[in-house]
Motif scaffolding. Structure first.
Motif, PDB file in Angstrom:
ATOM      1  N   LYS A  43      41.012  42.080  -8.693  1.00  0.00           N
ATOM      2  CA  LYS A  43      39.950  41.188  -8.235  1.00  0.00           C
ATOM      3  C   LYS A  43      38.922  41.006  -9.340  1.00  0.00           C
ATOM      4  O   LYS A  43      38.928  41.713 -10.346  1.00  0.00           O
ATOM      5  N   TYR A  44      38.039  40.031  -9.128  1.00  0.00           N
ATOM      6  CA  TYR A  44      36.822  39.961  -9.928  1.00  0.00           C
ATOM      7  C   TYR A  44      35.701  39.509  -9.004  1.00  0.00           C
ATOM      8  O   TYR A  44      35.928  38.832  -7.990  1.00  0.00           O
ATOM      9  N   ILE A  45      34.496  39.933  -9.337  1.00  0.00           N
ATOM     10  CA  ILE A  45      33.321  39.607  -8.531  1.00  0.00           C
ATOM     11  C   ILE A  45      32.275  39.008  -9.454  1.00  0.00           C
ATOM     12  O   ILE A  45      32.031  39.533 -10.548  1.00  0.00           O
ATOM     13  N   VAL A  46      31.680  37.912  -9.034  1.00  0.00           N
ATOM     14  CA  VAL A  46      30.550  37.346  -9.768  1.00  0.00           C
ATOM     15  C   VAL A  46      29.319  37.506  -8.889  1.00  0.00           C
ATOM     16  O   VAL A  46      29.388  37.370  -7.659  1.00  0.00           O
ATOM     17  N   GLY A  47      28.193  37.825  -9.507  1.00  0.00           N
ATOM     18  CA  GLY A  47      26.984  38.057  -8.721  1.00  0.00           C
ATOM     19  C   GLY A  47      25.726  37.742  -9.499  1.00  0.00           C
ATOM     20  O   GLY A  47      25.741  37.628 -10.729  1.00  0.00           O
ATOM     21  N   LEU A  48      24.635  37.589  -8.771  1.00  0.00           N
ATOM     22  CA  LEU A  48      23.298  37.446  -9.335  1.00  0.00           C
ATOM     23  C   LEU A  48      22.501  38.649  -8.875  1.00  0.00           C
ATOM     24  O   LEU A  48      22.389  38.908  -7.667  1.00  0.00           O
ATOM     25  N   VAL A  49      21.954  39.400  -9.829  1.00  0.00           N
ATOM     26  CA  VAL A  49      21.338  40.693  -9.526  1.00  0.00           C
ATOM     27  C   VAL A  49      19.992  40.786 -10.247  1.00  0.00           C
ATOM     28  O   VAL A  49      19.849  40.300 -11.381  1.00  0.00           O
ATOM     29  N   SER A  50      19.028  41.427  -9.591  1.00  0.00           N
ATOM     30  CA  SER A  50      17.712  41.602 -10.211  1.00  0.00           C
ATOM     31  C   SER A  50      17.744  42.729 -11.225  1.00  0.00           C
ATOM     32  O   SER A  50      18.685  43.523 -11.275  1.00  0.00           O
ATOM     33  N   GLU A  51      16.686  42.825 -12.031  1.00  0.00           N
ATOM     34  CA  GLU A  51      16.596  43.905 -13.020  1.00  0.00           C
ATOM     35  C   GLU A  51      16.440  45.268 -12.365  1.00  0.00           C
ATOM     36  O   GLU A  51      16.622  46.291 -13.025  1.00  0.00           O
ATOM     37  N   GLU A  91      43.747  32.441 -18.618  1.00  0.00           N
ATOM     38  CA  GLU A  91      43.653  31.931 -17.246  1.00  0.00           C
ATOM     39  C   GLU A  91      42.561  32.653 -16.476  1.00  0.00           C
ATOM     40  O   GLU A  91      41.795  32.036 -15.733  1.00  0.00           O
ATOM     41  N   LEU A  92      42.479  33.959 -16.676  1.00  0.00           N
ATOM     42  CA  LEU A  92      41.467  34.744 -15.976  1.00  0.00           C
ATOM     43  C   LEU A  92      40.061  34.338 -16.406  1.00  0.00           C
ATOM     44  O   LEU A  92      39.169  34.152 -15.573  1.00  0.00           O
TER      45      LEU A  92
END
Length: 317
Positions: A15-23, A42-43
């Motif tokens: 799997k892969y996960i993309v996220g927006l995270v605070s400091e 491709e990945l």
């Protein structure tokens, strides 16, 4: 006004996960994808598309930096994905590709080392300067903190606990060796252990996986319980040697298998106590990571912050 954020990308074995995270480690948004891509290019293309979609749907956040966790070997100075033995992906300048694509700095590191940084920044090791982190999921990786700095070793590859031999002449690993910890303690190894003990390949019509075996163990299934007793044994065998060598104050176990920590904690401690120099390691602590399935995302965030600010010896080889 938009909020600043880290664009965090956690690449795993399946799997892969993309996220927006605070400091501060607060997850604003994230999305998980199953890996079907066959090649590194491709990945990378899929990850870029996923990140762009996340940003379009979360316009209130502005990424200032990108952090990536890589399974396998990495060169953090160049942001380079050297190799993942289980998938065959190798030689991808991931940091520079992402930096050009999004127009902001991008940093990448091995997932074990990244997650060790996350434990130091946000997790159970905020006040611990010497510890060992193990990530146990589809593979087994690790990161080492010594004297409050990430330890990379001579070529940047320290912490590869998954390739410690735990069974002589055992199962063949994709790294080329036999009997690696990864082949016995990672998700696929847990399934093989279960089947070899007499468990079924199919449960409720579906292929058996480590999560299902853990659920059976929690219900008292004897074969599943024995499977997780073996998990404690194999992990303990590798950890005990590391403790005798490094004398850490704490061991942290993360990754998906850490969610089943209570199932193998007792056996883990039994084997470690039997195998370490007790007087030298009498204050040793072992904890499961508090991040659960978000460990890689927190690791990616830590890599981004440490890359920007050059904290804890990040990237020093």
């Amino acid at each position: 006004m938009t909020k600043p954020a880290v664009l965090a990308i956690d690449i795993g074995g399946s799997k892969y996960i993309v996220g927006l995270v605070s400091e501060k480690g607060e997850i604003y948004a994230k999305k998980r994808y199953t890996c079907f891509e066959k090649t590194g290019n491709e990945l990378v293309t899929s990850i870029i598309a996923a990140a762009q979609e996340l940003l379009e749907k979360n316009e209130n956040y502005t990424p200032k930096v990108i952090g990536v966790t890589i399974p396998g070997l990495a060169d953090p100075k160049r942001g380079y994905w050297i190799e993942a033995s289980f998938s065959g992906i190798r030689d991808i300048p991931l940091g520079s590709i992402l930096s050009r694509q999004f127009g902001i700095p991008a940093y990448a590191d091995n997932d074990g080392q990244a997650c060790a940084l996350a434990e130091r920044l946000f997790g159970v090791c905020q006040n611990v300067s010497d510890f060992l982190y193990l990530t146990v999921s589809n593979g087994v990786g690790g990161g080492i903190f010594l004297k409050d700095r990430i330890y990379y070793g001579a070529t940047g590859c320290a912490g590869e606990m998954g390739h410690v031999t735990v069974v002589e002449h055992g199962r063949r690993c994709k790294c080329g060796k036999r009997g690696c910890l990864e082949m016995y303690a990672a998700g696929g190894g847990i399934v093989k252990n279960y089947i070899e003990l007499g468990g079924n390949r199919l449960i409720h019509g579906k292929i058996t996986d480590a999560r299902t075996i853990a659920a059976l163990a929690e219900e008292g299934d004897l074969i599943a319980l024995e499977t997780f007793r073996l998990e404690g044994y194999y992990l303990g065998k590798a950890i005990a040697g590391a403790c005798n060598l490094l004398n850490p104050a704490m061991i942290v176990i993360g990754g998906g298998v850490s969610l089943s920590f209570p199932l193998f904690e007792k056996t883990l401690w039994e084997y470690i106590r039997r195998s370490i120099y007790l007087r030298a390691n009498e204050d040793l602590k072992i904890k499961a990571s508090p991040f659960g399935n978000d460990g890689g995302l927190m690791g990616a965030t830590a890599v981004a912050l440490c890359g920007l600010n050059k904290m804890y010896g990040w990237g020093e080889l």
